[in-house]
Write a protein that holds these residues in place. Structure first.
Motif, PDB file in Angstrom:
ATOM      1  N   ARG A  42      -3.195   2.591   1.997  1.00  0.00           N
ATOM      2  CA  ARG A  42      -3.387   2.558   1.074  1.00  0.00           C
ATOM      3  C   ARG A  42      -3.360   1.611  -0.169  1.00  0.00           C
ATOM      4  O   ARG A  42      -2.167   1.209  -0.088  1.00  0.00           O
ATOM      5  CB  ARG A  42      -4.540   4.219   0.801  1.00  0.00           C
ATOM      6  CG  ARG A  42      -5.359   4.656   1.594  1.00  0.00           C
ATOM      7  CD  ARG A  42      -5.791   5.824   1.230  1.00  0.00           C
ATOM      8  NE  ARG A  42      -6.445   6.400   2.451  1.00  0.00           N
ATOM      9  CZ  ARG A  42      -7.285   7.380   2.010  1.00  0.00           C
ATOM     10  NH1 ARG A  42      -7.514   8.157   1.439  1.00  0.00           N
ATOM     11  NH2 ARG A  42      -8.046   8.595   3.357  1.00  0.00           N
ATOM     12  N   GLY A  43      -4.122   1.886  -1.317  1.00  0.00           N
ATOM     13  CA  GLY A  43      -3.568   0.986  -2.731  1.00  0.00           C
ATOM     14  C   GLY A  43      -2.555   2.052  -3.107  1.00  0.00           C
ATOM     15  O   GLY A  43      -2.150   1.517  -4.516  1.00  0.00           O
ATOM     16  N   VAL A  44      -1.957   3.573  -2.984  1.00  0.00           N
ATOM     17  CA  VAL A  44      -1.778   4.003  -3.487  1.00  0.00           C
ATOM     18  C   VAL A  44      -0.752   4.597  -2.216  1.00  0.00           C
ATOM     19  O   VAL A  44      -1.106   5.483  -0.789  1.00  0.00           O
ATOM     20  CB  VAL A  44      -1.964   5.142  -4.480  1.00  0.00           C
ATOM     21  CG1 VAL A  44      -2.495   4.622  -5.629  1.00  0.00           C
ATOM     22  CG2 VAL A  44      -3.347   6.036  -3.910  1.00  0.00           C
ATOM     23  N   LYS A  98      11.186  15.737  -4.184  1.00  0.00           N
ATOM     24  CA  LYS A  98       9.877  16.035  -5.024  1.00  0.00           C
ATOM     25  C   LYS A  98       8.928  14.827  -4.583  1.00  0.00           C
ATOM     26  O   LYS A  98       9.634  13.844  -3.444  1.00  0.00           O
ATOM     27  CB  LYS A  98      10.499  15.918  -6.097  1.00  0.00           C
ATOM     28  CG  LYS A  98      10.292  16.978  -7.361  1.00  0.00           C
ATOM     29  CD  LYS A  98      10.853  16.870  -8.657  1.00  0.00           C
ATOM     30  CE  LYS A  98      11.676  18.274  -9.078  1.00  0.00           C
ATOM     31  NZ  LYS A  98      11.318  18.244 -10.506  1.00  0.00           N
ATOM     32  N   TRP A  99       7.119  15.002  -4.540  1.00  0.00           N
ATOM     33  CA  TRP A  99       6.765  13.890  -3.560  1.00  0.00           C
ATOM     34  C   TRP A  99       6.172  13.732  -4.878  1.00  0.00           C
ATOM     35  O   TRP A  99       5.427  14.261  -6.168  1.00  0.00           O
ATOM     36  CB  TRP A  99       6.175  14.698  -2.858  1.00  0.00           C
ATOM     37  CG  TRP A  99       6.605  14.575  -1.855  1.00  0.00           C
ATOM     38  CD1 TRP A  99       7.176  15.690  -1.430  1.00  0.00           C
ATOM     39  CD2 TRP A  99       6.867  14.523  -0.293  1.00  0.00           C
ATOM     40  NE1 TRP A  99       8.298  16.455   0.189  1.00  0.00           N
ATOM     41  CE2 TRP A  99       7.881  15.244   0.355  1.00  0.00           C
ATOM     42  CE3 TRP A  99       6.349  12.842   0.092  1.00  0.00           C
ATOM     43  CZ2 TRP A  99       8.050  14.860   1.919  1.00  0.00           C
ATOM     44  CZ3 TRP A  99       6.603  12.705   0.994  1.00  0.00           C
ATOM     45  CH2 TRP A  99       7.324  13.346   2.134  1.00  0.00           C
ATOM     46  N   ALA A 100       4.860  12.195  -4.746  1.00  0.00           N
ATOM     47  CA  ALA A 100       4.571  12.182  -6.156  1.00  0.00           C
ATOM     48  C   ALA A 100       3.479  10.307  -5.117  1.00  0.00           C
ATOM     49  O   ALA A 100       4.160   9.803  -4.407  1.00  0.00           O
ATOM     50  CB  ALA A 100       5.484  11.372  -6.962  1.00  0.00           C
ATOM     51  N   PHE A 101       3.007  10.058  -5.797  1.00  0.00           N
ATOM     52  CA  PHE A 101       1.311   8.944  -5.454  1.00  0.00           C
ATOM     53  C   PHE A 101       2.180   7.965  -6.892  1.00  0.00           C
ATOM     54  O   PHE A 101       2.232   8.405  -7.659  1.00  0.00           O
ATOM     55  CB  PHE A 101       0.221   9.037  -5.778  1.00  0.00           C
ATOM     56  CG  PHE A 101      -0.409  10.053  -4.764  1.00  0.00           C
ATOM     57  CD1 PHE A 101      -1.012   9.366  -3.398  1.00  0.00           C
ATOM     58  CD2 PHE A 101      -1.205  11.365  -4.740  1.00  0.00           C
ATOM     59  CE1 PHE A 101      -1.221  10.215  -2.151  1.00  0.00           C
ATOM     60  CE2 PHE A 101      -1.972  12.013  -4.127  1.00  0.00           C
ATOM     61  CZ  PHE A 101      -1.836  11.522  -2.107  1.00  0.00           C
ATOM     62  N   ARG A 102       2.288   6.382  -5.780  1.00  0.00           N
ATOM     63  CA  ARG A 102       2.417   5.773  -6.488  1.00  0.00           C
ATOM     64  C   ARG A 102       1.893   4.914  -5.766  1.00  0.00           C
ATOM     65  O   ARG A 102       1.322   4.714  -4.981  1.00  0.00           O
ATOM     66  CB  ARG A 102       4.491   5.590  -6.531  1.00  0.00           C
ATOM     67  CG  ARG A 102       4.644   6.476  -6.938  1.00  0.00           C
ATOM     68  CD  ARG A 102       4.586   6.516  -8.738  1.00  0.00           C
ATOM     69  NE  ARG A 102       5.627   7.217  -9.403  1.00  0.00           N
ATOM     70  CZ  ARG A 102       5.573   8.581  -9.390  1.00  0.00           C
ATOM     71  NH1 ARG A 102       3.868   8.611  -9.260  1.00  0.00           N
ATOM     72  NH2 ARG A 102       6.325   8.867 -10.334  1.00  0.00           N
ATOM     73  N   THR A 103       1.754   3.468  -6.645  1.00  0.00           N
ATOM     74  CA  THR A 103       1.000   2.142  -6.617  1.00  0.00           C
ATOM     75  C   THR A 103       1.600   1.168  -4.821  1.00  0.00           C
ATOM     76  O   THR A 103       3.425   1.106  -5.344  1.00  0.00           O
ATOM     77  CB  THR A 103       0.802   1.183  -7.386  1.00  0.00           C
ATOM     78  OG1 THR A 103       0.277   1.763  -8.793  1.00  0.00           O
ATOM     79  CG2 THR A 103       0.358  -0.064  -7.012  1.00  0.00           C
ATOM     80  N   ALA A 104       1.033   1.088  -4.139  1.00  0.00           N
ATOM     81  CA  ALA A 104       1.344   0.240  -3.151  1.00  0.00           C
ATOM     82  C   ALA A 104       2.654  -0.813  -4.060  1.00  0.00           C
ATOM     83  O   ALA A 104       1.973  -1.291  -4.829  1.00  0.00           O
ATOM     84  CB  ALA A 104       0.791  -0.113  -1.995  1.00  0.00           C
ATOM     85  N   PHE A 110       1.565  -5.436  -8.706  1.00  0.00           N
ATOM     86  CA  PHE A 110       1.897  -7.052  -9.410  1.00  0.00           C
ATOM     87  C   PHE A 110       0.453  -6.576 -10.271  1.00  0.00           C
ATOM     88  O   PHE A 110       0.384  -6.952 -11.187  1.00  0.00           O
ATOM     89  CB  PHE A 110       1.834  -7.675  -9.393  1.00  0.00           C
ATOM     90  CG  PHE A 110       1.298  -8.085  -7.627  1.00  0.00           C
ATOM     91  CD1 PHE A 110      -0.709  -9.290  -8.618  1.00  0.00           C
ATOM     92  CD2 PHE A 110       1.452  -8.436  -6.964  1.00  0.00           C
ATOM     93  CE1 PHE A 110      -1.754  -9.679  -7.598  1.00  0.00           C
ATOM     94  CE2 PHE A 110       0.046  -8.742  -5.853  1.00  0.00           C
ATOM     95  CZ  PHE A 110      -1.070  -8.968  -6.144  1.00  0.00           C
ATOM     96  N   LEU A 111      -0.119  -6.225  -9.959  1.00  0.00           N
ATOM     97  CA  LEU A 111      -1.622  -5.849 -10.685  1.00  0.00           C
ATOM     98  C   LEU A 111      -1.925  -4.514 -11.566  1.00  0.00           C
ATOM     99  O   LEU A 111      -3.034  -4.649 -12.340  1.00  0.00           O
ATOM    100  CB  LEU A 111      -2.729  -5.126  -9.593  1.00  0.00           C
ATOM    101  CG  LEU A 111      -3.319  -6.531  -8.325  1.00  0.00           C
ATOM    102  CD1 LEU A 111      -4.044  -5.906  -7.026  1.00  0.00           C
ATOM    103  CD2 LEU A 111      -3.788  -8.055  -8.420  1.00  0.00           C
ATOM    104  N   LEU A 112      -1.065  -4.163 -11.376  1.00  0.00           N
ATOM    105  CA  LEU A 112      -1.029  -2.633 -12.641  1.00  0.00           C
ATOM    106  C   LEU A 112      -0.612  -2.419 -13.191  1.00  0.00           C
ATOM    107  O   LEU A 112       0.636  -2.792 -12.635  1.00  0.00           O
ATOM    108  CB  LEU A 112      -1.497  -1.191 -11.544  1.00  0.00           C
ATOM    109  CG  LEU A 112      -2.958  -1.446 -10.707  1.00  0.00           C
ATOM    110  CD1 LEU A 112      -3.020   0.295 -10.045  1.00  0.00           C
ATOM    111  CD2 LEU A 112      -4.053  -1.744 -11.309  1.00  0.00           C
TER     112      LEU A 112
END
Length: 210
Positions: A52-54, A62-68, A73-75
């Protein structure tokens, strides 16, 4: 998959999306109740977000959601405008990462030049390094190490994911004058080594004259 498992996954998903900082398994377990296999749930959630995108990523423990990575470059994150790190700061950061725990004198030995207190302070303020303790040698110099924020900023799961020294030298970040003792570090450890004493109250406010 059972309804309980799906509910647990939704809870983890919500907590991780809402958190500004990476979260560890113990913190997440408090919301699921005893008996929940947080490690397995996190791996399942990571698998679901792999394309997915994230992505769900691990930073130390530890764990976290990050942009793919391929969409980075889009965000752009909203950040305060800051000056780029100087070469001295980049070299100091690299030496601490690969040689931690390191004192200022050891950093200067590798770089071959004096390291100003302002360089250390800049990295401390950025949250990328921390004062670990004091070396059990004359003068009891402060020792420095990297932080979990350092891993998160540079997209590393652990210190073992740092690029090799040859690659680092090829990028121009470090000179070729490196001592043989400079090695890839062990995986992230918060504990002090045998030759370090813990910091005492107020140490963070003291001038490091090492």
């Amino acid at each position: 998959m059972s309804e309980v498992t799906e509910r647990h996954l939704r809870i983890l998903e919500a907590l991780l999306f809402a958190s500004k900082e990476p979260l560890d398994a113990n913190s997440l377990l408090a919301y699921l109740g005893e008996g929940a296999d947080v490690a397995a749930l996190l791996l399942e959630l990571q698998s679901r977000y792999a394309s997915r995108g994230v992505n769900l990523v691990r930073r130390a423990d530890k764990w976290a959601f990050r942009t793919a990575e391929d969409l980075g470059f889009l965000l752009r994150r909203e950040e305060q405008e800051t000056r780029p790190l100087s070469r001295a700061a980049l070299e100091t950061l690299a030496i601490i990462a690969y040689h931690q725990p390191a004192t200022r004198a050891e950093i200067e030995e590798v770089r071959g030049v004096a390291t100003g207190k302002g360089t250390i302070d800049l990295l401390l303020e950025a949250g990328w390094i921390r004062m670990r303790g004091r070396r059990r040698t004359p003068g009891r110099p402060v020792t420095y190490g990297t932080t979990e924020a350092f891993l998160d900023h540079f997209g590393l799961e652990a210190l073992g994911d740092l690029p090799g020294l040859d690659e680092l030298k090829g990028s121009g970040l470090l000179s070729n004058r490196l001592p043989p003792s400079l090695q890839i570090p062990l995986p992230f450890e918060g504990a002090l080594r045998d030759d370090e004493d813990p910091l005492e109250p107020g140490d963070e406010d003291l001038e490091d004259n090492s």
